[in-house]
Structures are given as structure tokens and as C-alpha cells.
Design a protein around this motif. Structure first.
Motif, PDB file in Angstrom:
ATOM      1  N   ARG A  43       0.823  -1.212   0.000  1.00  0.00           N
ATOM      2  CA  ARG A  43       0.000   0.000   0.000  1.00  0.00           C
ATOM      3  C   ARG A  43       0.862   1.269   0.000  1.00  0.00           C
ATOM      4  N   GLY A  44       1.953   1.222   0.735  1.00  0.00           N
ATOM      5  CA  GLY A  44       2.809   2.397   0.802  1.00  0.00           C
ATOM      6  C   GLY A  44       3.758   2.535  -0.372  1.00  0.00           C
ATOM      7  N   GLY A  45       3.934   1.425  -1.127  1.00  0.00           N
ATOM      8  CA  GLY A  45       4.863   1.454  -2.246  1.00  0.00           C
ATOM      9  C   GLY A  45       4.185   1.319  -3.586  1.00  0.00           C
ATOM     10  N   GLU A  46       4.007   0.073  -4.045  1.00  0.00           N
ATOM     11  CA  GLU A  46       3.488  -0.189  -5.389  1.00  0.00           C
ATOM     12  C   GLU A  46       2.103   0.427  -5.617  1.00  0.00           C
ATOM     13  N   LEU A  47       1.187   0.269  -4.661  1.00  0.00           N
ATOM     14  CA  LEU A  47      -0.167   0.800  -4.844  1.00  0.00           C
ATOM     15  C   LEU A  47      -0.159   2.325  -4.911  1.00  0.00           C
ATOM     16  N   ALA A  48       0.616   2.946  -4.038  1.00  0.00           N
ATOM     17  CA  ALA A  48       0.705   4.412  -4.045  1.00  0.00           C
ATOM     18  C   ALA A  48       1.251   4.922  -5.371  1.00  0.00           C
ATOM     19  N   GLU A  49       2.221   4.206  -5.921  1.00  0.00           N
ATOM     20  CA  GLU A  49       2.802   4.598  -7.211  1.00  0.00           C
ATOM     21  C   GLU A  49       1.783   4.452  -8.339  1.00  0.00           C
ATOM     22  N   LEU A  50       1.030   3.343  -8.328  1.00  0.00           N
ATOM     23  CA  LEU A  50       0.020   3.124  -9.369  1.00  0.00           C
ATOM     24  C   LEU A  50      -1.089   4.168  -9.294  1.00  0.00           C
ATOM     25  N   GLN A  51      -1.501   4.502  -8.079  1.00  0.00           N
ATOM     26  CA  GLN A  51      -2.554   5.508  -7.917  1.00  0.00           C
ATOM     27  C   GLN A  51      -2.071   6.886  -8.384  1.00  0.00           C
ATOM     28  N   GLN A  52      -0.819   7.187  -8.091  1.00  0.00           N
ATOM     29  CA  GLN A  52      -0.247   8.456  -8.544  1.00  0.00           C
ATOM     30  C   GLN A  52      -0.141   8.496 -10.072  1.00  0.00           C
ATOM     31  N   LYS A  53       0.258   7.353 -10.637  1.00  0.00           N
ATOM     32  CA  LYS A  53       0.375   7.249 -12.105  1.00  0.00           C
ATOM     33  C   LYS A  53      -0.993   7.416 -12.767  1.00  0.00           C
ATOM     34  N   ALA A  54      -2.048   6.783 -12.135  1.00  0.00           N
ATOM     35  CA  ALA A  54      -3.402   6.880 -12.697  1.00  0.00           C
ATOM     36  C   ALA A  54      -3.926   8.305 -12.639  1.00  0.00           C
ATOM     37  N   GLN A  55      -3.646   8.992 -11.556  1.00  0.00           N
ATOM     38  CA  GLN A  55      -4.086  10.389 -11.426  1.00  0.00           C
ATOM     39  C   GLN A  55      -3.395  11.295 -12.452  1.00  0.00           C
ATOM     40  N   THR A  56      -2.147  10.957 -12.751  1.00  0.00           N
ATOM     41  CA  THR A  56      -1.385  11.789 -13.689  1.00  0.00           C
ATOM     42  C   THR A  56      -1.789  11.516 -15.137  1.00  0.00           C
TER      43      THR A  56
END
Length: 220
Positions: A138-151
Motif C-alpha cells: 500500500r505504501g509502495g506499489e499501490l501508491a505509485e500506481l494511484q499516482q500514475k493513474a491520477q497523472t
């Protein structure tokens, strides 16, 4: 490091072996408790008390027999004591058998207690590893994917983030399920000790009766 949150089958089976062992153990512990027959021991102790008092009560009632011949009186007393002694010996043998069973049960419960402790530690290991993995994802891979999706706002990026979030939620429920199993294991420990205390109290009562009550009666 071996936990793969994306592997649905692995997550479904995570900690199941430890849960199954804990459940089987609870059934075995319950079965051992069900075999207790404290009522029979209580009946034997009551019978013993009755036999011990019987002769004394008969002696008190026999005051009116002072006018009997001394020889007849002594014979009657000997006969009553002989009958009572036979009954007491039978009761004493039965009590010793129950005491032996109680002592065996206490030793068996010690082993069950140690097994329960091992299951508790094993479940704790699964919980610690699972929580660590969940926090890392949650703090690593998921956070990165969510940030990528928002961008990017691309559907495939949004879906990938949602999928991983759903897998994390599913794994979190699994961890909660393991937590419930560990709570049951934790509650089992004092229950085992409580049964042991009951066994010990009954065994000590039997021992006191055999070592004190019966010798005192014989002495009288």
C-alpha cells in the motif's frame, strides 16, 4: 517476501494450515473436558463419609445394649467393622483409579497447553508477515500506481490501481480472519489451566481422603 498479493490462490490459502491445526486442537481439548466424571468421584466421597460415620452412629445407638453379654457385643462390633472395612476398601480402590486418571489428564493438558502456545506463535508470525507485506504494498506499489493513474488518467492505469487496491482489501480481510483465530487460541490457554486446576483440586481431595480419613478411621 514470499507473499504475492496478486496471487488469489495463495492469498486464499494464506495461514489456513495454522488455522486448521488450531481448530483441530480446540476439538481435541473439548473432547478431553467432556470425559470428566467429577460427579462419580463426588458420589464415592459421599459413600465413604457415610460408611465411616455409620459404625460410629451405630455405636451411639448401642448404649441401650449395655445389658447384653459382653461377648455378644464385641462380636457384633467386629462384624460391623469388618463389613464397613470391606466397603471402604472398594471405595478407596475406585478413588485411586480416578486419581490416576486425573493425574494423567493433568499431564496431557500440559502438553496441550504447549501445543496451543506453538499455534499462537505460528499464527502471530503469519499476522506479522501479512501486515508488513500489506503496508509495503500500500505504501509502495499501490501508491505509485494511484499516482500514475491520477497523472495519466488512462483507463488501463486506473483499472490496474483499482485491481491492486481490491487485492489489498481482500488480503486485509484474510489477516482479520487470522486475527480471530489467534484470539480463540489466546482464550484457550487460561481455559486449559482452569481445567487443570479442577483436576488438581479433585486429585488432592482424593489423596487427602485416602491418606487421612481412612487411616484415622482404621486407628479408631
Amino acid at each position: 517476501g514470499k507473499i504475492d498479493i496478486r496471487n488469489t490462490e495463495q492469498i486464499m490459502q494464506y495461514g489456513v494450515s495454522a488455522q486448521r491445526k488450531s481448530t483441530d486442537f480446540s476439538d481435541a481439548a473439548l473432547k478431553s473436558v467432556k470425559t470428566k466424571e467429577f460427579g462419580e468421584v463426588g458420589d464415592l466421597l459421599t459413600q465413604l463419609t457415610t460408611e465411616v460415620r455409620k459404625v460410629g452412629d451405630e455405636e451411639k445407638k448401642g448404649i441401650a445394649g449395655w445389658f447384653q453379654k459382653r461377648e455378644n457385643k464385641i462380636s457384633a462390633v467386629r462384624a460391623r467393622y469388618a463389613t464397613t472395612e470391606t466397603n471402604i476398601r472398594k471405595i478407596s480402590d475406585a478413588l485411586e483409579t480416578h486419581q490416576f486418571t486425573l493425574l494423567k489428564d493433568m499431564a496431557m493438558l500440559d502438553k496441550l497447553y504447549e501445543q496451543n502456545k506453538l499455534y499462537f506463535k505460528e499464527l502471530s508470525m503469519y499476522l506479522a508477515a501479512g501486515r508488513k507485506k500489506l503496508d509495503d504494498v500500500r505504501g509502495g506499489e499501490l501508491a505509485e500506481l494511484q499516482q500514475k493513474a491520477q497523472t495519466s488518467m488512462k483507463n488501463e492505469d486506473i483499472q490496474e490501481a483499482r485491481d491492486l487496491a481490491a487485492m489489498c482489501d481482500r488480503f486485509e480481510k484474510k489477516i482479520h480472519d487470522l486475527e480471530l483465530t489467534r484470539t480463540i487460541t489466546l482464550q484457550t490457554a487460561p481455559q486449559i489451566r482452569l481445567v487443570q486446576e479442577d483436576d488438581a483440586m479433585m486429585a488432592e481431595k482424593i489423596q487427602s481422603t485416602i491418606n487421612n480419613t481412612i487411616p484415622l478411621w482404621k486407628n479408631q
